[in-house]
Design a protein around this motif. Structure first.
Motif, PDB file in Angstrom:
ATOM      1  N   ASP A  60       0.876  -1.163   0.000  1.00 53.85           N
ATOM      2  CA  ASP A  60       0.000   0.000   0.000  1.00 53.85           C
ATOM      3  C   ASP A  60       0.919   1.220   0.000  1.00 53.85           C
ATOM      4  O   ASP A  60       1.695   1.427   0.943  1.00 53.85           O
ATOM      5  N   LEU A  61       0.839   2.029  -1.049  1.00 58.65           N
ATOM      6  CA  LEU A  61       1.811   3.103  -1.258  1.00 58.65           C
ATOM      7  C   LEU A  61       1.236   4.478  -0.939  1.00 58.65           C
ATOM      8  O   LEU A  61       0.051   4.727  -1.134  1.00 58.65           O
ATOM      9  N   ASN A  62       2.110   5.345  -0.467  1.00 59.54           N
ATOM     10  CA  ASN A  62       1.802   6.756  -0.241  1.00 59.54           C
ATOM     11  C   ASN A  62       0.584   6.984   0.654  1.00 59.54           C
ATOM     12  O   ASN A  62      -0.263   7.845   0.393  1.00 59.54           O
ATOM     13  N   ILE A  63       0.514   6.189   1.722  1.00 62.30           N
ATOM     14  CA  ILE A  63      -0.482   6.418   2.762  1.00 62.30           C
ATOM     15  C   ILE A  63      -0.102   7.708   3.497  1.00 62.30           C
ATOM     16  O   ILE A  63       1.059   7.914   3.829  1.00 62.30           O
ATOM     17  N   ILE A  64      -1.049   8.566   3.746  1.00 61.63           N
ATOM     18  CA  ILE A  64      -0.779   9.727   4.594  1.00 61.63           C
ATOM     19  C   ILE A  64      -1.009   9.301   6.037  1.00 61.63           C
ATOM     20  O   ILE A  64      -2.154   9.076   6.451  1.00 61.63           O
ATOM     21  N   TYR A  65       0.070   9.160   6.791  1.00 62.23           N
ATOM     22  CA  TYR A  65      -0.076   8.738   8.185  1.00 62.23           C
ATOM     23  C   TYR A  65      -0.136   9.916   9.138  1.00 62.23           C
ATOM     24  O   TYR A  65      -0.532   9.765  10.304  1.00 62.23           O
ATOM     25  N   LYS A  66       0.218  11.127   8.628  1.00 64.68           N
ATOM     26  CA  LYS A  66       0.225  12.292   9.511  1.00 64.68           C
ATOM     27  C   LYS A  66       0.039  13.570   8.707  1.00 64.68           C
ATOM     28  O   LYS A  66       0.732  13.798   7.727  1.00 64.68           O
ATOM     29  N   HIS A  83       4.094  10.677   4.486  1.00 71.35           N
ATOM     30  CA  HIS A  83       3.612   9.446   3.859  1.00 71.35           C
ATOM     31  C   HIS A  83       4.317   8.208   4.403  1.00 71.35           C
ATOM     32  O   HIS A  83       5.408   8.279   4.956  1.00 71.35           O
ATOM     33  N   MET A  84       3.654   7.083   4.161  1.00 73.04           N
ATOM     34  CA  MET A  84       4.160   5.777   4.559  1.00 73.04           C
ATOM     35  C   MET A  84       3.860   4.777   3.455  1.00 73.04           C
ATOM     36  O   MET A  84       2.800   4.831   2.823  1.00 73.04           O
ATOM     37  N   ASN A  85       4.816   3.894   3.190  1.00 71.84           N
ATOM     38  CA  ASN A  85       4.598   2.747   2.309  1.00 71.84           C
ATOM     39  C   ASN A  85       4.631   1.478   3.140  1.00 71.84           C
ATOM     40  O   ASN A  85       5.529   1.316   3.975  1.00 71.84           O
ATOM     41  N   ILE A  86       3.688   0.578   2.928  1.00 73.81           N
ATOM     42  CA  ILE A  86       3.655  -0.673   3.683  1.00 73.81           C
ATOM     43  C   ILE A  86       3.656  -1.866   2.732  1.00 73.81           C
ATOM     44  O   ILE A  86       2.808  -1.968   1.848  1.00 73.81           O
ATOM     45  N   MET A  87       4.617  -2.770   2.913  1.00 70.93           N
ATOM     46  CA  MET A  87       4.611  -4.086   2.280  1.00 70.93           C
ATOM     47  C   MET A  87       4.098  -5.073   3.330  1.00 70.93           C
ATOM     48  O   MET A  87       4.595  -5.068   4.466  1.00 70.93           O
ATOM     49  N   TYR A  88       3.150  -5.920   2.952  1.00 75.32           N
ATOM     50  CA  TYR A  88       2.564  -6.793   3.975  1.00 75.32           C
ATOM     51  C   TYR A  88       2.049  -8.095   3.366  1.00 75.32           C
ATOM     52  O   TYR A  88       2.105  -8.301   2.141  1.00 75.32           O
ATOM     53  N   HIS A  89       1.540  -8.953   4.250  1.00 77.23           N
ATOM     54  CA  HIS A  89       1.082 -10.287   3.860  1.00 77.23           C
ATOM     55  C   HIS A  89      -0.376 -10.451   4.268  1.00 77.23           C
ATOM     56  O   HIS A  89      -0.672 -10.879   5.391  1.00 77.23           O
ATOM     57  N   PRO A  90      -1.307 -10.138   3.383  1.00 77.37           N
ATOM     58  CA  PRO A  90      -2.725 -10.191   3.758  1.00 77.37           C
ATOM     59  C   PRO A  90      -3.233 -11.596   4.049  1.00 77.37           C
ATOM     60  O   PRO A  90      -4.203 -11.767   4.795  1.00 77.37           O
ATOM     61  N   ASP A  91      -2.587 -12.603   3.481  1.00 75.08           N
ATOM     62  CA  ASP A  91      -3.090 -13.967   3.607  1.00 75.08           C
ATOM     63  C   ASP A  91      -2.314 -14.828   4.602  1.00 75.08           C
ATOM     64  O   ASP A  91      -2.540 -16.036   4.695  1.00 75.08           O
ATOM     65  N   SER A  92      -1.405 -14.221   5.336  1.00 72.62           N
ATOM     66  CA  SER A  92      -0.669 -14.972   6.348  1.00 72.62           C
ATOM     67  C   SER A  92      -1.631 -15.487   7.420  1.00 72.62           C
ATOM     68  O   SER A  92      -2.506 -14.750   7.886  1.00 72.62           O
ATOM     69  N   LYS A  93      -1.481 -16.745   7.807  1.00 72.78           N
ATOM     70  CA  LYS A  93      -2.384 -17.337   8.795  1.00 72.78           C
ATOM     71  C   LYS A  93      -2.266 -16.649  10.151  1.00 72.78           C
ATOM     72  O   LYS A  93      -3.252 -16.515  10.879  1.00 72.78           O
ATOM     73  N   GLU A  94      -1.056 -16.241  10.492  1.00 74.68           N
ATOM     74  CA  GLU A  94      -0.827 -15.521  11.737  1.00 74.68           C
ATOM     75  C   GLU A  94      -0.339 -14.116  11.413  1.00 74.68           C
ATOM     76  O   GLU A  94       0.381 -13.914  10.428  1.00 74.68           O
ATOM     77  N   PRO A  95      -0.721 -13.125  12.212  1.00 70.76           N
ATOM     78  CA  PRO A  95      -0.184 -11.775  11.994  1.00 70.76           C
ATOM     79  C   PRO A  95       1.341 -11.796  12.011  1.00 70.76           C
ATOM     80  O   PRO A  95       1.952 -12.482  12.825  1.00 70.76           O
ATOM     81  N   THR A  96       1.947 -11.060  11.104  1.00 64.82           N
ATOM     82  CA  THR A  96       3.401 -11.096  10.948  1.00 64.82           C
ATOM     83  C   THR A  96       4.102 -10.121  11.896  1.00 64.82           C
ATOM     84  O   THR A  96       3.470  -9.288  12.542  1.00 64.82           O
ATOM     85  N   LYS A  97       5.387 -10.231  11.949  1.00 67.28           N
ATOM     86  CA  LYS A  97       6.208  -9.211  12.613  1.00 67.28           C
ATOM     87  C   LYS A  97       6.204  -7.955  11.739  1.00 67.28           C
ATOM     88  O   LYS A  97       6.047  -8.042  10.520  1.00 67.28           O
ATOM     89  N   ALA A 153       3.985   7.658  13.711  1.00 68.12           N
ATOM     90  CA  ALA A 153       3.952   6.522  12.778  1.00 68.12           C
ATOM     91  C   ALA A 153       3.654   5.229  13.531  1.00 68.12           C
ATOM     92  O   ALA A 153       2.886   4.381  13.044  1.00 68.12           O
ATOM     93  N   ILE A 154       4.236   5.073  14.702  1.00 63.82           N
ATOM     94  CA  ILE A 154       3.966   3.878  15.507  1.00 63.82           C
ATOM     95  C   ILE A 154       2.509   3.851  15.953  1.00 63.82           C
ATOM     96  O   ILE A 154       1.864   2.800  15.960  1.00 63.82           O
ATOM     97  N   GLU A 155       1.973   5.011  16.308  1.00 60.07           N
ATOM     98  CA  GLU A 155       0.557   5.082  16.681  1.00 60.07           C
ATOM     99  C   GLU A 155      -0.328   4.689  15.503  1.00 60.07           C
ATOM    100  O   GLU A 155      -1.337   3.989  15.672  1.00 60.07           O
ATOM    101  N   PHE A 156       0.042   5.141  14.309  1.00 59.48           N
ATOM    102  CA  PHE A 156      -0.710   4.754  13.110  1.00 59.48           C
ATOM    103  C   PHE A 156      -0.652   3.238  12.922  1.00 59.48           C
ATOM    104  O   PHE A 156      -1.670   2.603  12.610  1.00 59.48           O
ATOM    105  N   LEU A 157       0.525   2.664  13.104  1.00 59.33           N
ATOM    106  CA  LEU A 157       0.673   1.216  12.951  1.00 59.33           C
ATOM    107  C   LEU A 157      -0.143   0.465  13.989  1.00 59.33           C
ATOM    108  O   LEU A 157      -0.713  -0.608  13.704  1.00 59.33           O
ATOM    109  N   LYS A 158      -0.222   0.983  15.199  1.00 58.64           N
ATOM    110  CA  LYS A 158      -1.036   0.341  16.238  1.00 58.64           C
ATOM    111  C   LYS A 158      -2.500   0.291  15.828  1.00 58.64           C
ATOM    112  O   LYS A 158      -3.191  -0.707  16.067  1.00 58.64           O
ATOM    113  N   LYS A 159      -2.981   1.359  15.212  1.00 59.18           N
ATOM    114  CA  LYS A 159      -4.393   1.453  14.840  1.00 59.18           C
ATOM    115  C   LYS A 159      -4.742   0.632  13.607  1.00 59.18           C
ATOM    116  O   LYS A 159      -5.919   0.388  13.346  1.00 59.18           O
ATOM    117  N   ASN A 160      -3.738   0.220  12.851  1.00 59.01           N
ATOM    118  CA  ASN A 160      -4.006  -0.437  11.570  1.00 59.01           C
ATOM    119  C   ASN A 160      -3.427  -1.845  11.470  1.00 59.01           C
ATOM    120  O   ASN A 160      -3.272  -2.385  10.380  1.00 59.01           O
TER     121      ASN A 160
END
Length: 327
Positions: A60-66, A83-97, A153-160
């Motif tokens: 997910d690219l160019n998220i406005i986090y603040k 802005h923030m860019n996030i690479m992630y794994h939507p289909d991982s069985k367990e939430p990732t690090k 940014a950490i607060e944004f990550l906590k909420k999402n």
């Protein structure tokens, strides 16, 4: 009194908007102090194959986090979206690090689209989410603004965390160069919730950025033209770090080490011509002295972020370090 260099090579300008304020990236004529590797692991990765870039599973690219404002320079008071860019794994069985990545850029830019991109992509391949963030830089803010940006940014990550399928309780902070500086400063000052930290060739004492180099280069770093001076005092202050050491010490990660910080991994080239190799050594040794956990690698023959960085060997060390400290 500021130390006035006899000559300043103004041809070495940083390729960013803040150079209009006269900021200079200084190049040493020579490295005069041999790196101390007595508490470090020395490796030679400079001729090894670089990691291939890969396509992230999902990003997910160019998220406005603040929604912020410019706090320094000629545009002070104007709107500044971070802005923030996030690479992630939507289909991982367990939430990732989740890795919070803080890009380098000489305190004068923070490019979330290109800074050590192949390393970030390959970390994502190892089932980590990776979030890269923008922050205030020279010309639009001060170093303490960037610390607030990291907090937000950490607060944004906590909420999402559910949206991006990671576990915020498995947070790693990672940065290179200026981002390594902020990795150290933030993780040492605010260790709560950070499981481990990775600092590639970052700064730890802004009065000694050029201490390993020839005397002229070291003195130049203490003047109003250096990026560290502008970041602490303002891009139009006309004040250098050599003039107010007490204020500068407030910005130095090495001064906040208690031994209670999260485990650290440092990497630094022994031929670095941007940030003295001794910068990561100072904070690494201080952590060990205080009883904390720290590992430091010195890359033989490597300059600032060049050579053995972005190799599979480097990646394997980082992945092993994370998996050992984040369960």
């Amino acid at each position: 009194m500021a130390i006035k260099p006899e000559t300043i090579d103004k041809s070495i300008m940083f390729p960013g908007g803040a150079d209009k304020y006269g900021a200079i990236m200084f190049e040493p004529k020579e490295i005069v102090i041999k790196p101390d590797t007595s508490t470090s692991i020395v490796v030679d990765w400079k001729n090894l194959k670089k990691m291939d870039p890969i396509t992230p599973e999902k990003e997910d690219l160019n998220i406005i986090y603040k929604n912020s404002v410019i706090t320094d320079g000629e545009d002070k008071g104007k709107k500044l979206d971070l802005h923030m860019n996030i690479m992630y794994h939507p289909d991982s069985k367990e939430p990732t690090k989740i890795i919070l990545f803080i890009p380098g850029g000489g305190f004068m830019r923070c490019d979330i689209n290109s800074s050590i991109l192949s390393t970030r992509q390959n970390l994502q391949k190892h089932n980590f989410a990776v979030a890269a963030i923008e922050y205030h830089v020279v010309g639009n803010g001060f170093y303490y603004d960037a610390l607030e940006d990291i907090k937000d940014a950490i607060e944004f990550l906590k909420k999402n965390e559910k949206k991006y399928n990671y576990d915020i309780n498995k947070l790693i902070v990672f940065g290179n160069s200026a981002g390594g500086y902020f990795t150290a400063l933030y993780s040492i000052k605010h260790p709560e919730g950070i499981k481990c930290a990775i600092d590639l060739y970052g700064l730890s004492d802004l009065t000694k950025v050029g201490i390993d180099y020839d005397e002229e280069c070291h003195k130049n770093h203490l003047t109003k033209f250096s990026t560290e001076s502008m970041y602490i005092f303002g891009c139009q202050s006309g004040k250098g770090v050599g003039e107010d050491e007490e204020e500068v010490q407030k910005a130095n990660p090495v001064n906040y080490v208690t031994g209670k910080e999260p485990p650290f991994l440092f990497m630094h080239g022994d031929c670095d011509r941007r940030v003295s190799n001794s910068q990561t050594l100072l904070v690494h040794n201080k952590i060990l002295e205080k009883g904390g956990k720290s590992i430091r690698y010195v890359l033989k023959g490597d300059d600032h972020g060049k050579g053995g960085f972005d190799t599979e060997e480097m990646l394997s060390v980082i992945v092993e370090f994370i998996n050992k400290n984040v369960k």
